[in-house]
Design an enzyme around this catalytic site. Structure first.
Site, mmCIF file in Angstrom:
data_model
loop_
_atom_site.group_PDB
_atom_site.id
_atom_site.type_symbol
_atom_site.label_atom_id
_atom_site.label_comp_id
_atom_site.label_asym_id
_atom_site.label_seq_id
_atom_site.Cartn_x
_atom_site.Cartn_y
_atom_site.Cartn_z
ATOM 1 N N HIS A 72 50.334 30.444 93.284
ATOM 2 C CA HIS A 72 50.948 29.375 92.488
ATOM 3 C C HIS A 72 52.346 29.790 92.048
ATOM 4 C CE1 HIS A 72 47.436 26.571 91.215
ATOM 5 N NE2 HIS A 72 47.333 26.952 92.468
ATOM 6 N N TYR A 199 49.094 22.567 81.439
ATOM 7 C CA TYR A 199 48.850 22.908 80.034
ATOM 8 C C TYR A 199 49.346 21.732 79.201
ATOM 9 C CZ TYR A 199 48.053 27.853 81.259
ATOM 10 O OH TYR A 199 47.552 29.040 81.772
ATOM 11 N N PRO A 291 42.621 32.842 75.480
ATOM 12 C CA PRO A 291 42.853 32.674 76.925
ATOM 13 C C PRO A 291 44.091 31.854 77.301
ATOM 14 C CG PRO A 291 40.965 31.385 76.197
ATOM 15 C CD PRO A 291 41.378 32.201 75.030
ATOM 16 N N LYS A 295 45.870 36.229 80.069
ATOM 17 C CA LYS A 295 46.255 37.643 80.092
ATOM 18 C C LYS A 295 45.098 38.646 80.057
ATOM 19 C CE LYS A 295 50.725 37.649 80.267
ATOM 20 N NZ LYS A 295 50.683 36.953 81.554
ATOM 21 N N TYR A 383 54.445 34.982 81.612
ATOM 22 C CA TYR A 383 53.272 34.440 82.310
ATOM 23 C C TYR A 383 53.009 35.195 83.611
ATOM 24 C CZ TYR A 383 49.774 30.942 83.582
ATOM 25 O OH TYR A 383 48.592 30.319 83.898
HETATM 26 P P1 RFL Z 1 34.097 42.421 80.511
HETATM 27 O O1 RFL Z 1 34.420 41.507 81.643
HETATM 28 O O2 RFL Z 1 33.573 41.839 79.259
HETATM 29 O O3 RFL Z 1 33.070 43.493 81.083
HETATM 30 C C1 RFL Z 1 32.387 44.386 80.234
HETATM 31 C C2 RFL Z 1 31.117 44.813 80.951
HETATM 32 O O4 RFL Z 1 30.442 45.803 80.170
HETATM 33 C C3 RFL Z 1 29.047 45.504 80.158
HETATM 34 N N1 RFL Z 1 28.483 46.158 78.959
HETATM 35 C C4 RFL Z 1 27.709 47.264 79.007
HETATM 36 N N2 RFL Z 1 27.269 48.005 80.033
HETATM 37 C C5 RFL Z 1 26.490 49.091 79.739
HETATM 38 N N3 RFL Z 1 26.132 49.439 78.474
HETATM 39 C C6 RFL Z 1 26.548 48.708 77.412
HETATM 40 N N4 RFL Z 1 26.200 49.048 76.193
HETATM 41 C C7 RFL Z 1 27.382 47.569 77.658
HETATM 42 N N5 RFL Z 1 27.979 46.630 76.861
HETATM 43 C C8 RFL Z 1 28.629 45.790 77.654
HETATM 44 C C9 RFL Z 1 29.014 43.984 80.145
HETATM 45 O O5 RFL Z 1 27.768 43.471 80.594
HETATM 46 C C10 RFL Z 1 30.148 43.664 81.104
HETATM 47 O O6 RFL Z 1 29.708 43.581 82.451
HETATM 48 O O7 RFL Z 1 35.347 43.322 80.110
HETATM 49 P P2 RFL Z 1 36.595 43.854 80.982
HETATM 50 O O8 RFL Z 1 36.117 44.521 82.249
HETATM 51 O O9 RFL Z 1 37.449 44.586 80.035
HETATM 52 O O10 RFL Z 1 37.353 42.547 81.494
HETATM 53 C C11 RFL Z 1 38.003 41.711 80.590
HETATM 54 C C12 RFL Z 1 37.998 40.271 81.109
HETATM 55 O O11 RFL Z 1 36.685 39.908 81.472
HETATM 56 C C13 RFL Z 1 38.537 39.293 80.072
HETATM 57 O O12 RFL Z 1 39.675 39.827 79.441
HETATM 58 C C14 RFL Z 1 38.917 37.946 80.725
HETATM 59 O O13 RFL Z 1 37.786 37.305 81.230
HETATM 60 C C15 RFL Z 1 39.614 37.062 79.714
HETATM 61 N N6 RFL Z 1 39.950 35.744 80.256
HETATM 62 C C16 RFL Z 1 41.042 35.562 81.066
HETATM 63 N N7 RFL Z 1 41.792 36.603 81.441
HETATM 64 C C17 RFL Z 1 42.822 36.436 82.306
HETATM 65 O O14 RFL Z 1 43.523 37.402 82.623
HETATM 66 N N8 RFL Z 1 43.159 35.221 82.833
HETATM 67 C C18 RFL Z 1 42.451 34.125 82.522
HETATM 68 O O15 RFL Z 1 42.752 33.069 83.077
HETATM 69 C C19 RFL Z 1 41.364 34.258 81.593
HETATM 70 N N9 RFL Z 1 40.633 33.195 81.254
HETATM 71 C C20 RFL Z 1 39.151 34.637 79.962
HETATM 72 C C21 RFL Z 1 39.529 33.366 80.481
HETATM 73 C C22 RFL Z 1 38.011 34.764 79.203
HETATM 74 C C23 RFL Z 1 37.253 33.662 78.944
HETATM 75 N N10 RFL Z 1 36.098 33.886 78.167
HETATM 76 C C24 RFL Z 1 34.836 33.386 78.508
HETATM 77 C C25 RFL Z 1 36.119 34.898 77.139
HETATM 78 C C26 RFL Z 1 38.789 32.253 80.216
HETATM 79 C C27 RFL Z 1 37.662 32.379 79.436
HETATM 80 C C28 RFL Z 1 36.913 31.107 79.166
HETATM 81 C C1 PHB Z 2 41.029 29.502 84.200
HETATM 82 O O1 PHB Z 2 41.270 29.040 85.342
HETATM 83 O O2 PHB Z 2 39.881 29.777 83.833
HETATM 84 C C2 PHB Z 2 42.149 29.703 83.254
HETATM 85 C C3 PHB Z 2 43.450 29.511 83.686
HETATM 86 C C4 PHB Z 2 44.506 29.686 82.798
HETATM 87 C C5 PHB Z 2 44.248 30.056 81.494
HETATM 88 C C6 PHB Z 2 42.947 30.279 81.060
HETATM 89 C C7 PHB Z 2 41.878 30.092 81.952
HETATM 90 O O3 PHB Z 2 45.288 30.199 80.635
#
Ligand code: RFL
Ligand code: PHB
Length: 389
Positions: A72, A199, A291, A295, A383
């Site tokens: 993108h 957005y 989110p 990032k 971004y």
């Molecule tokens: P995670 O992905 O939470 O993984 C942590 C893992 O540790 C396990 N765990 C354990 N394992 C063993 N023993 C224990 N005691 C444990 N406790 C926990 C868990 O089961 C899990 O598998 O952390 P990590 O690897 O640091 O990754 C971070 C990302 O997942 C997170 O920052 C992103 O998902 C945030 N996020 C977004 N980030 C982006 O860069 N771009 C995006 O577009 C974006 N959109 C989002 C998002 C997060 C969202 N939610 C649901 C919070 C959109 C959403 C809706």
């Molecule tokens: C997504 O596709 O889940 C998404 C994209 C952009 C954002 C947050 C989530 O800022």
């Protein structure tokens, strides 16, 4: 059990770290409390910064991303029924982002880990990190009902916001902010209504149009913090999205069957320092961003790249310099992402207690981005991503 690096958590941070260490000839064991199917299906991030894309390619984990990911070159800001496109390559000297879901990044990294034969133990819960300030830190864990110990040279807590590693960093300081709203997110079997992310700032609240593939849309609505997803029928969600995305031209929102629905709270959080002795925190275990700036996953990638480089440096030279600098190096980038995510969140969401004055200021900030190349460049640079290290 014994290993060089004990990794807690098989999210993007833990899985990528295991791959980077393998490529550097350093052995590790990954402990993950959930099962493989759960980790591969957890619907989360969608946007990879240019730097994340480069890291995955260099790690030999970019093959399917390059085939199936969608490059993108911009996003659209929508406000006051107007549409403004931010052109990333034109503003940043050629940078762009990739739409490739976190679920797919995790699937690819898990497949590589299994192929390379590295230990990745699912359904294995870390209970505590012990001896972080000694030369022999240990992870106490439970597997199939039996407790055991993993002895390590280093432990990296990649266990997310609710994990156990952070509690083994004493005397830390936390910085936190919660927001009075959440995101209601849906996955729908319908082609995205626009070819780039939209957005939207609207008096009724924020809305985001994103995608997972040419036939699957991902959409979000700002909702009050205590919202129950079951209170929102599919029809109510589509009606609300339609209103918030309204424009003065003939743009229309395509509707389709909703296949997933969930509510995500919004939080800003940083734990300092990100290290205690031989225990290092990476990703959501150390910091959370709302989110809106896309990032979270990209920060996790930056942390583990910084750790892997520092450990490879120590292995090659015997010097602890880069490991000692780990926390400060990561936190500098983390705070830039915190700032940007906070700015994007307050720019686009309507706070329940916002005054008419603040509403006008929000529109003025958006108008400034749409009319000043300097303001727009600031957004595009942030971004597409801050440099790692
Ligand atoms: P995670 O992905 O939470 O993984 C942590 C893992 O540790 C396990 N765990 C354990 N394992 C063993 N023993 C224990 N005691 C444990 N406790 C926990 C868990 O089961 C899990 O598998 O952390 P990590 O690897 O640091 O990754 C971070 C990302 O997942 C997170 O920052 C992103 O998902 C945030 N996020 C977004 N980030 C982006 O860069 N771009 C995006 O577009 C974006 N959109 C989002 C998002 C997060 C969202 N939610 C649901 C919070 C959109 C959403 C809706
Ligand atoms: C997504 O596709 O889940 C998404 C994209 C952009 C954002 C947050 C989530 O800022």
């Amino acid at each position: 059990m014994r290993t060089t690096v004990g990794i807690i958590g098989a999210g993007p941070a833990g899985l990528l770290l295991a791959r980077l260490l393998h490529n550097a000839g350093i052995d590790s064991v990954v402990l993950e409390s959930r099962d493989r199917a759960y980790v591969e299906r957890r619907q989360r991030a969608g946007i990879l910064e240019q730097g994340t894309v480069d890291v995955l390619r260099e790690a030999g984990a970019g093959e399917r991303m390059d085939r199936e990911g969608l490059r993108h070159d911009g996003i659209e800001l929508r406000f006051d029924r107007r549409r403004h496109r931010v052109d990333f390559p034109a503003l940043t000297g050629g940078r762009s982002v990739m739409v490739y879901a976190q679920t797919e990044v995790c699937k690819d990294l898990i497949a590589l880990r299994i192929e390379e034969g590295g230990p990745l133990l699912f359904e294995t819960e870390a209970l505590a990190v012990e001896g972080a300030d000694t030369d022999r830190p240990r992870v106490r864990f439970r597997r199939e009902g039996v407790e055991d110990v993993l002895e390590c040279d280093y432990v990296v807590g990649c266990d997310g916001f609710w994990g156990v590693a952070r509690s083994a960093v004493p005397d830390g300081r936390t910085f936190e902010r919660t927001y009075p709203f959440s995101w209601l997110g849906i996955l729908a079997d319908v082609a995205p209504s626009h070819d780039e992310l939209v957005y939207a700032r609207h008096d009724r609240g924020f809305a985001l149009l994103s995608m997972r593939s040419p036939s699957v849309s991902r959409l979000y609505l700002q909702v009050p913090a205590d919202t129950d997803a079951d209170d929102w029928s599919d029809e109510r969600i589509w009606d609300e999205l339609e209103r918030r995305f309204e424009t003065d031209d003939d743009w229309t929102l395509r509707r389709g069957p909703v296949t997933q629905k969930s509510v995500t709270p919004m939080r800003s959080y940083v734990h300092e320092p990100m290290r205690h002795g031989r225990l290092f925190l990476a990703g959501d275990a150390a910091h959370i961003v709302p989110p809106t700036g896309a990032k979270g996953l990209n920060l996790a990638v930056g942390d583990v790249v910084t750790f892997a480089r520092a450990l490879a440096h120590r292995t090659a030279t015997g010097s602890d310099d880069l490991l000692d600098a780990y926390s400060a190096t990561c936190l500098r980038r983390v705070w830039q992402a915190e700032r940007f995510s906070y700015d994007m969140t307050t720019l686009l969401h309507t706070a329940p207690d916002a005054t008419p004055f603040e509403d006008r200021l929000q529109l003025a900030r958006l108008d400034r981005i749409a009319s000043s190349r300097a303001a727009e460049t600031d957004l595009a640079e942030a971004y597409t991503g801050f440099p790692i290290g």
